[in-house]
Scaffold this active site. Structure first.
Site, PDB file in Angstrom:
ATOM      1  N   ASP A  11      40.549  36.758  44.143  1.00  0.00           N
ATOM      2  CA  ASP A  11      39.979  37.150  42.853  1.00  0.00           C
ATOM      3  C   ASP A  11      40.087  38.668  42.739  1.00  0.00           C
ATOM      4  O   ASP A  11      40.373  39.360  43.709  1.00  0.00           O
ATOM      5  CB  ASP A  11      38.507  36.715  42.769  1.00  0.00           C
ATOM      6  N   TYR A  43      40.315  43.165  36.169  1.00  0.00           N
ATOM      7  CA  TYR A  43      41.683  42.825  35.774  1.00  0.00           C
ATOM      8  C   TYR A  43      41.769  42.575  34.264  1.00  0.00           C
ATOM      9  O   TYR A  43      42.851  42.691  33.677  1.00  0.00           O
ATOM     10  CB  TYR A  43      42.145  41.541  36.491  1.00  0.00           C
ATOM     11  N   GLY A  44      40.655  42.189  33.690  1.00  0.00           N
ATOM     12  CA  GLY A  44      40.639  41.751  32.287  1.00  0.00           C
ATOM     13  C   GLY A  44      41.356  42.653  31.293  1.00  0.00           C
ATOM     14  O   GLY A  44      42.116  42.173  30.451  1.00  0.00           O
ATOM     15  N   ASN A  75      40.330  33.664  36.424  1.00  0.00           N
ATOM     16  CA  ASN A  75      40.950  33.128  35.211  1.00  0.00           C
ATOM     17  C   ASN A  75      42.041  34.045  34.697  1.00  0.00           C
ATOM     18  O   ASN A  75      43.097  33.592  34.248  1.00  0.00           O
ATOM     19  CB  ASN A  75      39.897  32.952  34.114  1.00  0.00           C
ATOM     20  N   THR A  76      41.784  35.352  34.763  1.00  0.00           N
ATOM     21  CA  THR A  76      42.749  36.322  34.246  1.00  0.00           C
ATOM     22  C   THR A  76      44.061  36.226  35.022  1.00  0.00           C
ATOM     23  O   THR A  76      45.154  36.220  34.434  1.00  0.00           O
ATOM     24  CB  THR A  76      42.161  37.754  34.366  1.00  0.00           C
ATOM     25  N   GLU A 153      30.040  43.196  39.288  1.00  0.00           N
ATOM     26  CA  GLU A 153      30.531  43.953  40.449  1.00  0.00           C
ATOM     27  C   GLU A 153      29.492  44.963  40.955  1.00  0.00           C
ATOM     28  O   GLU A 153      29.504  45.347  42.114  1.00  0.00           O
ATOM     29  CB  GLU A 153      31.851  44.662  40.116  1.00  0.00           C
ATOM     30  N   CYS A 185      35.426  32.875  33.188  1.00  0.00           N
ATOM     31  CA  CYS A 185      35.641  33.990  34.109  1.00  0.00           C
ATOM     32  C   CYS A 185      34.785  33.654  35.309  1.00  0.00           C
ATOM     33  O   CYS A 185      33.604  33.316  35.162  1.00  0.00           O
ATOM     34  CB  CYS A 185      35.187  35.307  33.478  1.00  0.00           C
ATOM     35  N   THR A 186      35.367  33.729  36.503  1.00  0.00           N
ATOM     36  CA  THR A 186      34.618  33.288  37.679  1.00  0.00           C
ATOM     37  C   THR A 186      33.448  34.223  38.020  1.00  0.00           C
ATOM     38  O   THR A 186      32.602  33.878  38.841  1.00  0.00           O
ATOM     39  CB  THR A 186      35.550  33.132  38.895  1.00  0.00           C
TER      40      THR A 186
HETATM   41  N1  DGL Z   1      36.967  36.751  37.953  1.00  0.00           N
HETATM   42  C1  DGL Z   1      37.970  37.200  37.044  1.00  0.00           C
HETATM   43  C2  DGL Z   1      38.268  36.106  36.022  1.00  0.00           C
HETATM   44  O1  DGL Z   1      37.914  34.964  36.257  1.00  0.00           O
HETATM   45  C3  DGL Z   1      37.535  38.512  36.465  1.00  0.00           C
HETATM   46  C4  DGL Z   1      38.642  39.281  35.927  1.00  0.00           C
HETATM   47  C5  DGL Z   1      38.426  40.762  35.856  1.00  0.00           C
HETATM   48  O2  DGL Z   1      38.480  41.397  36.905  1.00  0.00           O
HETATM   49  O3  DGL Z   1      38.285  41.283  34.747  1.00  0.00           O
HETATM   50  O4  DGL Z   1      38.881  36.324  35.017  1.00  0.00           O
END
Ligand code: DGL
Length: 271
Positions: A11, A43-44, A75-76, A153, A185-186
């Site tokens: 992740d 990452y979004g 998810n991203t 975070e 989003c996890t």
């Molecule tokens: N856990 C990531 C998801 O499910 C978060 C993505 C991120 O870092 O923005 O999308």
């Protein structure tokens, strides 16, 4: 000596721990190797090319442990890189979007489903596609909530500030008459209580963790690769950013001390 192969989970940060926790609950014999890219989270807002590159870099790191499966618990990254990674490695690669969509389809009564996620996930349209692939009857409304991942975070799950940001982020989507909201989003299961407060008791919150663990279980069973033996596995965790906050969030969420190794990327960012 026969060495049990692990399940590799990745992740952008601590979000994939929601999936890891379910894997530990549903498959207690399985060993997990987890990577959280906390130095480069979130990452979004990044481009899908960059997310693909980061995901590939993490997979290259994880593959050295000879895992039996890769789980993209983000998810991203699933939206940007699942097919790309699956074509590169010769072990099963599982993402979280199809399991999340399946869980929502099985839970909805009125066919009206909301989806929240990062900018990258919502922009990709991957949930709409996955839901419509399963059922042509669902109506979907989605909303990007870019302010939520940084709160998770920082370990701010239920502070006054978090409640305010969650309220603001959901202000528009909560107007829609849905019976299910996909936490796409996890990271969002960490904010479950704050999201529930805003959405109210009539909206069921769907996260992909349980269904993803079920899929992992099914795939390993079908391949005859479920772990055997009575030894309690020792999971290994890696993170690219601050190990102190990662350790504290992981310990609280998983309810146990973790074996954590910080990793320093040679290249911190592509841009
Ligand atoms: N856990 C990531 C998801 O499910 C978060 C993505 C991120 O870092 O923005 O999308």
């Amino acid at each position: 000596m026969f060495v049990q192969q692990a399940i590799a989970i990745l992740d952008s940060g601590v979000g994939g721990l929601t999936v890891a926790k379910e894997v530990i609950r549903q498959l207690p014999r399985e060993k997990i190797i987890y990577f959280g890219d906390t130095a480069r989270t979130p990452y979004g807002p990044r481009s899908s090319e960059e997310v693909r590159l980061f995901t590939e870099q993490i997979v290259n790191f994880l593959i050295q442990f000879n895992p039996k499966m890769i789980v993209i618990a983000c998810n991203t990254a699933t939206a940007a890189a699942l097919d790309f990674i699956a074509a590169k490695v010769n072990i099963p690669v599982i993402g979280v979007i199809h399991p999340g969509a399946r869980a929502a389809i099985s839970a909805t009564k009125n066919g009206r489903i909301g989806v929240i996620g990062t900018l990258g996930t919502i922009r990709s349209g991957a949930y709409t596609e996955a839901l419509q692939q399963l059922s042509p009857y669902v109506q979907i409304v989605s909303e990007a909530c870019p302010e939520l991942v940084p709160l998770v975070e920082q370990g701010q799950f239920y502070t006054d500030h978090t409640k305010e940001v969650v309220y603001r982020s959901l202000a528009s989507i909560r107007q829609y008459d849905m019976d299910c909201l996909i936490l796409g989003c996890t990271h969002y299961p960490f904010l479950r209580q704050a999201i529930k407060d805003v959405m109210g008791p009539k909206v069921k919150l769907i996260s992909s963790d349980e269904e993803t663990a079920r899929e992992i279980s099914t795939v390993l069973y079908n391949k005859g690769q479920l772990a055997s033996g009575d030894e309690t596995p020792v999971h290994q965790f890696y993170c690219s950013g601050d190990p102190v906050i990662f350790r504290s969030i992981a310990r609280d969420w998983l309810g146990e001390e973790i074996q954590l190794t910080p990793i320093v990327w040679q290249v911190r960012s592509h841009v």
